[in-house]
Design a protein around this motif. Structure first.
Motif, PDB file in Angstrom:
ATOM      1  N   LYS A   3       0.829  -1.204   0.000  1.00 15.81           N
ATOM      2  CA  LYS A   3       0.000   0.000   0.000  1.00 15.81           C
ATOM      3  C   LYS A   3       0.864   1.255   0.000  1.00 15.81           C
ATOM      4  N   GLU A   4       1.960   1.210   0.728  1.00 23.05           N
ATOM      5  CA  GLU A   4       2.867   2.359   0.788  1.00 23.05           C
ATOM      6  C   GLU A   4       3.525   2.605  -0.570  1.00 23.05           C
ATOM      7  N   LEU A   9       3.761   5.713  -5.602  1.00 24.92           N
ATOM      8  CA  LEU A   9       3.644   5.758  -7.066  1.00 24.92           C
ATOM      9  C   LEU A   9       2.537   6.715  -7.500  1.00 24.92           C
ATOM     10  N   ASP A  10       1.400   6.670  -6.806  1.00 28.69           N
ATOM     11  CA  ASP A  10       0.300   7.568  -7.135  1.00 28.69           C
ATOM     12  C   ASP A  10       0.708   9.029  -6.959  1.00 28.69           C
ATOM     13  N   GLU A  11       1.528   9.296  -5.956  1.00 24.73           N
ATOM     14  CA  GLU A  11       1.960  10.669  -5.686  1.00 24.73           C
ATOM     15  C   GLU A  11       2.974  11.170  -6.704  1.00 24.73           C
TER      16      GLU A  11
END
Length: 132
Positions: A3-4, A9-11
């Motif tokens: 999840k981290e 990656l999303d950020e």
């Protein structure tokens, strides 16, 4: 940990800002698969009312289907979550008027330009989307 990594990656991955989708429908084949069940599963009450006001409603159903498919293809490039055909509504401000799109989903924030055309046995639609 997974999840981290996904959050990181999303950020750091820029969100896709624009996308396009298109679809072409061969009306004779569309007519073969156009049933009352399909109509009720794929079209909203507003779309059915719009299509049925014409002398040849099948052409309007086919062009609305092409438009829904074009929008679907463009949206899926930006947001891969599920989007059924009734969640995409194609409206016109008047008969043969400018088509507009409503996405019936809370998280949908798109600016959508849509063009629909038909000639002979074919109808075609293209959608350009800006992710707001």
């Amino acid at each position: 940990m997974e999840k981290e990594i996904k959050k990181t990656l999303d950020e750091i991955t820029p969100a896709q800002k624009f996308s396009a989708g298109n679809d072409i429908v061969f009306i004779p084949d569309f007519e073969k698969s156009f049933t009352e069940s399909f109509k009720n599963k794929a079209y909203t009450a507003n779309e059915i009312a719009y299509c049925n006001q014409f002398e040849n409603p099948l052409l309007r159903y086919a062009s609305t289907w092409a438009a829904k498919e074009a929008v679907y293809k463009a949206v899926k490039q930006i947001d891969p979550s599920a989007l059924g055909p009734k969640k995409i509504e194609i409206l016109r401000d008047k008969p043969v008027g400018k088509p507009t799109v409503i996405i019936h989903r809370d998280s949908a924030k798109f600016d959508i330009a849509l063009s629909i055309s038909h000639d002979g046995d074919y109808t075609w639609a293209i959608a350009f989307i800006e992710n707001l």
